[in-house]
Design a protein around this motif. Sequence first.
Motif, PDB file in Angstrom:
ATOM      1  N   ALA A 154     -15.090  35.224  12.914  1.00  0.00           N
ATOM      2  CA  ALA A 154     -14.219  35.063  12.353  1.00  0.00           C
ATOM      3  C   ALA A 154     -13.554  35.159  10.219  1.00  0.00           C
ATOM      4  O   ALA A 154     -11.960  35.726  10.599  1.00  0.00           O
ATOM      5  N   PRO A 155     -13.812  35.249   9.813  1.00  0.00           N
ATOM      6  CA  PRO A 155     -13.800  35.668   8.246  1.00  0.00           C
ATOM      7  C   PRO A 155     -13.618  36.810   7.999  1.00  0.00           C
ATOM      8  O   PRO A 155     -12.282  37.211   7.200  1.00  0.00           O
TER       9      PRO A 155
ATOM     10  N   LEU B 269      -3.587  42.034   7.967  1.00  0.00           N
ATOM     11  CA  LEU B 269      -3.608  43.660   8.678  1.00  0.00           C
ATOM     12  C   LEU B 269      -4.790  43.852  10.207  1.00  0.00           C
ATOM     13  O   LEU B 269      -4.686  44.255  10.170  1.00  0.00           O
ATOM     14  N   ILE B 270      -6.002  43.522   8.832  1.00  0.00           N
ATOM     15  CA  ILE B 270      -7.061  43.532  10.295  1.00  0.00           C
ATOM     16  C   ILE B 270      -6.605  42.527  11.319  1.00  0.00           C
ATOM     17  O   ILE B 270      -7.034  43.236  12.164  1.00  0.00           O
ATOM     18  N   TYR B 271      -5.893  40.872  10.983  1.00  0.00           N
ATOM     19  CA  TYR B 271      -5.880  40.333  12.294  1.00  0.00           C
ATOM     20  C   TYR B 271      -5.220  41.181  12.798  1.00  0.00           C
ATOM     21  O   TYR B 271      -4.611  40.726  14.327  1.00  0.00           O
TER      22      TYR B 271
ATOM     23  N   ASN C 226      -7.453  28.231   5.273  1.00  0.00           N
ATOM     24  CA  ASN C 226      -8.387  26.935   3.736  1.00  0.00           C
ATOM     25  C   ASN C 226      -9.678  26.744   4.810  1.00  0.00           C
ATOM     26  O   ASN C 226     -10.585  26.694   4.453  1.00  0.00           O
ATOM     27  N   ARG C 227      -9.417  28.026   6.143  1.00  0.00           N
ATOM     28  CA  ARG C 227     -11.171  26.977   6.411  1.00  0.00           C
ATOM     29  C   ARG C 227     -12.010  28.410   5.846  1.00  0.00           C
ATOM     30  O   ARG C 227     -13.160  27.735   5.823  1.00  0.00           O
TER      31      ARG C 227
ATOM     32  N   ASP D  72     -16.043  32.519  15.688  1.00  0.00           N
ATOM     33  CA  ASP D  72     -16.129  31.290  15.196  1.00  0.00           C
ATOM     34  C   ASP D  72     -17.306  30.637  14.995  1.00  0.00           C
ATOM     35  O   ASP D  72     -17.948  29.835  16.256  1.00  0.00           O
ATOM     36  N   ARG D  73     -18.499  30.968  14.376  1.00  0.00           N
ATOM     37  CA  ARG D  73     -20.014  30.863  14.888  1.00  0.00           C
ATOM     38  C   ARG D  73     -19.752  28.624  14.859  1.00  0.00           C
ATOM     39  O   ARG D  73     -20.315  28.664  15.906  1.00  0.00           O
ATOM     40  N   ARG D  74     -19.421  28.220  13.951  1.00  0.00           N
ATOM     41  CA  ARG D  74     -19.745  27.119  13.940  1.00  0.00           C
ATOM     42  C   ARG D  74     -18.600  26.326  15.031  1.00  0.00           C
ATOM     43  O   ARG D  74     -19.057  25.538  15.999  1.00  0.00           O
TER      44      ARG D  74
END
Length: 377
Positions: free
Chosen positions: A288-289, A296-298, A273-274, A74-76
């Motif tokens: 992250a997105p 399935l990717i996750y 949500n994020r 997550d870049r942030r």
Amino acid sequence: MNAASLSAAVPVRAGWLVDRRHDLLSTVGGLSASLALLGLHAWVGVSGLVLWWAWVLALDGPHIFATLSRTYLDRRERSARARLLVGSLGWFAAGPLFFGVSVLLGRRLPFDLFLTLTSLWAYWHVVRQHYGVMTLYQRKNGDTHPVDRRVDSLTLYVGLLAPFIAFALTHPVARRMLGMPADPGPEQLLARAAWAVTLAVVALFAARQLQRWRAGLGVNTPKVLLLAAALGLTALLFYPPVSRRVDFLMVAVVVTAFHNVQYHGIVWFYHRNRYHGPNVDRAAFGLAPRISQRFLIYAACGIAFTLLYRALGCGFGVHPGCGAFDAKVMLGPNLSLRELTSGFIWGFALHHYYLDQKIWRVSRDAGLNKDLKLSAA
């Protein structure tokens, strides 16, 4: 307890962390994974080795990846927590450091102490997650009366720690790991006392719920179900007639599978949500997105990550069922290249335990409240 203890209380809601179906499948329902693994081993006869690898590849390794997916990917988060994310990598050096001390002293004791402490931290990590989920249900449902918070905390900690202590004092393998003689002596009395204290706090918790119900203040059903699931599993696993049927290897599997499913459920909700809510700039978050675009990717990314780091451990004979090509590469007294690699592999777990206790502080993180949809509550 009396009516005065309820004077400042308000009726609780019956809100779930996500929704009834999701929570009963994961946050609370992760219990079913532990029960299935326990049943397959203790009563069906499936090999503990087979179940250990199934657990590692399908649940435990991917749950470590889940933490990485919401931090390093997550870049942030990388920007906001740069110091934490870099500094926490030092945990990978802990095992090799203890190994080095053992080699310098010519004794295994420091490295054996490291292995014991990591095992205890592993159990404490599970206890703390159950506590964290319990506090989420308290927060979600306005269940904030001081008496209830104290009773809840006492019930959770005693209910999860006392049976574990009784097990550690009486189980032959656990006693050997702790340097105690094979047969328990006075420790039997301490173990019985631990079980008695467990029953006492469960009775106290039940009495408090009955008191609230009679006062018309309702019962926080999701919280009660969570505590019943966590304490019930602990009591069952560490109950001597059951624990004697279970390979020691399976103790960690049964304890942690519930935690793994629970954790995946929370992280997946957080991701939705994020990264995938309305009006979200997905490009601002980096990888992250993309990873959480589909479950399935996750899941595939989590399994691939697990295969990579467990392959390293397996190649050096660290994990059960793997070869040990380094058996003759001795680096110290009863210490080989295998132990050194084991210390490094433990770094993945230690890093996860440490990072986890820093990134889920709901009381201090307004953004986390928003991403877990606790702000409205």
